[in-house]
Design a protein around this motif. Structure first.
Motif, PDB file in Angstrom:
ATOM      1  N   ILE A  63       0.839  -1.207   0.000  1.00 46.15           N
ATOM      2  CA  ILE A  63       0.000   0.000   0.000  1.00 46.15           C
ATOM      3  C   ILE A  63       0.867   1.247   0.000  1.00 46.15           C
ATOM      4  N   SER A  64       1.874   1.274   0.865  1.00 49.31           N
ATOM      5  CA  SER A  64       2.750   2.441   0.958  1.00 49.31           C
ATOM      6  C   SER A  64       3.527   2.644  -0.334  1.00 49.31           C
ATOM      7  N   PHE A  65       3.992   1.546  -0.919  1.00 48.90           N
ATOM      8  CA  PHE A  65       4.781   1.628  -2.144  1.00 48.90           C
ATOM      9  C   PHE A  65       3.959   2.190  -3.297  1.00 48.90           C
ATOM     10  N   VAL A  66       2.745   1.688  -3.486  1.00 46.61           N
ATOM     11  CA  VAL A  66       1.888   2.148  -4.592  1.00 46.61           C
ATOM     12  C   VAL A  66       1.566   3.631  -4.436  1.00 46.61           C
ATOM     13  N   LEU A  67       1.197   4.043  -3.219  1.00 44.04           N
ATOM     14  CA  LEU A  67       0.860   5.448  -2.989  1.00 44.04           C
ATOM     15  C   LEU A  67       2.077   6.352  -3.183  1.00 44.04           C
ATOM     16  N   ALA A  68       3.221   5.942  -2.644  1.00 44.79           N
ATOM     17  CA  ALA A  68       4.428   6.762  -2.745  1.00 44.79           C
ATOM     18  C   ALA A  68       4.899   6.889  -4.190  1.00 44.79           C
ATOM     19  N   MET A  69       4.857   5.794  -4.953  1.00 44.98           N
ATOM     20  CA  MET A  69       5.281   5.835  -6.346  1.00 44.98           C
ATOM     21  C   MET A  69       4.349   6.711  -7.172  1.00 44.98           C
ATOM     22  N   ALA A  70       3.056   6.585  -6.960  1.00 47.71           N
ATOM     23  CA  ALA A  70       2.096   7.369  -7.739  1.00 47.71           C
ATOM     24  C   ALA A  70       2.236   8.862  -7.438  1.00 47.71           C
ATOM     25  N   LEU A  71       2.235   9.209  -6.162  1.00 46.06           N
ATOM     26  CA  LEU A  71       2.337  10.619  -5.784  1.00 46.06           C
ATOM     27  C   LEU A  71       3.704  11.194  -6.152  1.00 46.06           C
ATOM     28  N   GLY A  72       4.769  10.422  -5.892  1.00 46.14           N
ATOM     29  CA  GLY A  72       6.113  10.903  -6.194  1.00 46.14           C
ATOM     30  C   GLY A  72       6.348  11.084  -7.680  1.00 46.14           C
ATOM     31  N   ALA A  73       5.821  10.165  -8.491  1.00 45.39           N
ATOM     32  CA  ALA A  73       5.989  10.267  -9.950  1.00 45.39           C
ATOM     33  C   ALA A  73       5.251  11.490 -10.488  1.00 45.39           C
ATOM     34  N   LEU A  74       4.022  11.702 -10.046  1.00 45.15           N
ATOM     35  CA  LEU A  74       3.267  12.877 -10.498  1.00 45.15           C
ATOM     36  C   LEU A  74       3.961  14.167 -10.084  1.00 45.15           C
ATOM     37  N   LEU A  75       4.433  14.209  -8.844  1.00 48.39           N
ATOM     38  CA  LEU A  75       5.124  15.395  -8.357  1.00 48.39           C
ATOM     39  C   LEU A  75       6.428  15.628  -9.118  1.00 48.39           C
ATOM     40  N   GLY A  76       7.164  14.550  -9.378  1.00 46.08           N
ATOM     41  CA  GLY A  76       8.429  14.671 -10.093  1.00 46.08           C
ATOM     42  C   GLY A  76       8.246  15.172 -11.518  1.00 46.08           C
ATOM     43  N   VAL A  77       7.248  14.638 -12.218  1.00 47.33           N
ATOM     44  CA  VAL A  77       6.985  15.088 -13.592  1.00 47.33           C
ATOM     45  C   VAL A  77       6.566  16.552 -13.601  1.00 47.33           C
ATOM     46  N   GLY A 138      14.406  12.764 -14.690  1.00 47.29           N
ATOM     47  CA  GLY A 138      13.969  12.166 -15.949  1.00 47.29           C
ATOM     48  C   GLY A 138      13.096  13.103 -16.749  1.00 47.29           C
ATOM     49  N   ALA A 139      12.190  13.814 -16.069  1.00 46.52           N
ATOM     50  CA  ALA A 139      11.305  14.754 -16.770  1.00 46.52           C
ATOM     51  C   ALA A 139      12.091  15.910 -17.371  1.00 46.52           C
ATOM     52  N   ARG A 140      13.173  16.304 -16.707  1.00 48.92           N
ATOM     53  CA  ARG A 140      14.004  17.386 -17.236  1.00 48.92           C
ATOM     54  C   ARG A 140      14.774  16.962 -18.490  1.00 48.92           C
ATOM     55  N   SER A 141      15.051  15.682 -18.592  1.00 47.94           N
ATOM     56  CA  SER A 141      15.886  15.194 -19.698  1.00 47.94           C
ATOM     57  C   SER A 141      15.084  14.662 -20.880  1.00 47.94           C
ATOM     58  N   ASN A 163       3.390   7.330 -25.221  1.00 50.25           N
ATOM     59  CA  ASN A 163       4.326   6.988 -26.301  1.00 50.25           C
ATOM     60  C   ASN A 163       5.595   7.833 -26.335  1.00 50.25           C
ATOM     61  N   VAL A 164       5.596   8.959 -25.636  1.00 51.63           N
ATOM     62  CA  VAL A 164       6.767   9.832 -25.656  1.00 51.63           C
ATOM     63  C   VAL A 164       7.405   9.934 -24.274  1.00 51.63           C
ATOM     64  N   TRP A 165       6.620  10.258 -23.280  1.00 51.51           N
ATOM     65  CA  TRP A 165       7.167  10.481 -21.945  1.00 51.51           C
ATOM     66  C   TRP A 165       7.513   9.180 -21.228  1.00 51.51           C
ATOM     67  N   LEU A 166       6.551   8.252 -21.193  1.00 55.34           N
ATOM     68  CA  LEU A 166       6.739   7.047 -20.384  1.00 55.34           C
ATOM     69  C   LEU A 166       7.966   6.223 -20.794  1.00 55.34           C
ATOM     70  N   PRO A 167       8.214   5.983 -22.103  1.00 59.24           N
ATOM     71  CA  PRO A 167       9.417   5.224 -22.456  1.00 59.24           C
ATOM     72  C   PRO A 167      10.710   5.895 -21.992  1.00 59.24           C
ATOM     73  N   GLN A 168      10.746   7.234 -22.021  1.00 53.91           N
ATOM     74  CA  GLN A 168      11.943   7.938 -21.577  1.00 53.91           C
ATOM     75  C   GLN A 168      12.059   7.976 -20.058  1.00 53.91           C
ATOM     76  N   LEU A 169      10.926   7.993 -19.379  1.00 54.73           N
ATOM     77  CA  LEU A 169      10.928   8.048 -17.915  1.00 54.73           C
ATOM     78  C   LEU A 169      11.103   6.672 -17.277  1.00 54.73           C
TER      79      LEU A 169
END
Length: 253
Positions: A63-77, A138-141, A163-169
């Motif tokens: 539960i913690s992993f899924v929430l942290a990855m989802a929130l952290g990925a959105l925040l990072g992008v 990753g989002a910066r690059s 098709n553009v962001w996810l493969p690079q991230l």
């Protein structure tokens, strides 16, 4: 390549052999032999105690992993693609990156009580900044030429992400995933030790009270084995698949 697949199994048997020899020499309950730990593990498994607490801990980790990855990925992008968002949120990110996990856990228990939501939230708060920092890079690059291509072909937002962001991230997400599992399960054990009445961390606390080193090692090794299994079965194959295009490119170069 074939030899390297088996090389990872050399160190572990050597460590176990060294452990057995040292335990035999010192002959103290504070350093039980591998056979003694294995016996404790088997008895706890037969009684159902170890699987029960292990599954509870793994549920919290998931539960913690899924929430942290989802929130952290959105925040990072968001921070990687928006200079304004990065300028506003970067000081908070640095603050939470340097805030000790123990402080977060204690504060949430004090504010919300010894409840499950506080335990999970403490883990998520400690992990989100790490994911955000990795994904932000990753989002910066992201390749601007691919962005131009997406505009030329009139990709909608979903097509651009898929098709553009996810493969690079993906390599950055994999790095955050592997680091995330290594960090989250450690924090979960501390959370359970301080304020829960079940889970592997709670069992370790109970064993510590009576200096039961065999139980401490048995529960620890059981949890490490599960995490290692996840690494070997899921994460490493995903990482190899994600980087296979680089190997193909090198072969054709």
């Amino acid at each position: 390549m074939k030899g390297s697949r088996w090389a990872c199994w050399i160190a572990l048997p050597l460590v176990v052999a060294l452990w057995a020899v040292v335990a035999l020499i010192v002959s103290t309950p504070l350093l039980p032999s591998p056979a003694s730990v294995l016996q404790t593990f088997w008895l706890a498994t037969q009684s159902g105690e170890l699987p029960h607490h292990l599954l509870i801990t793994l549920r919290r980790v998931l539960i913690s992993f899924v929430l942290a990855m989802a929130l952290g990925a959105l925040l990072g992008v968001w921070m990687g693609r928006s200079r304004f968002a990065n300028a506003v949120l970067d000081p908070l990110l640095v603050l939470f990156l340097n805030l000790p996990a123990l402080v977060t856990i204690i504060l949430l228990y004090v504010w919300f009580g010894l409840v499950e939501a506080a335990a999970v939230l403490a883990v998520v708060i400690n992990k989100v900044p790490n994911v955000a920092v990795t994904v932000r890079e990753g989002a910066r690059s992201l390749d601007p030429k691919l962005e131009q291509m997406a505009q030329v072909y009139r990709f909608n937002r979903w097509q651009r992400v898929a098709n553009v962001w996810l493969p690079q991230l993906f390599p950055y997400l994999m790095a955050a995933t592997r680091g995330g599992l290594a960090l989250i399960w450690k924090i979960v054990l501390v959370v359970e030790l301080l304020g829960r009445s079940d889970g592997v961390g709670f069992q370790l606390h109970m064993a510590f009270q009576v200096f039961d080193v065999s139980s401490i090692l048995a529960y620890s090794l059981a949890f490490i084995a599960v995490v290692q299994l996840i690494e070997l079965v899921a994460l490493q194959p995903l990482e190899r698949r994600a980087s296979s295009w680089r190997e193909v490119g090198i072969a054709h170069a």
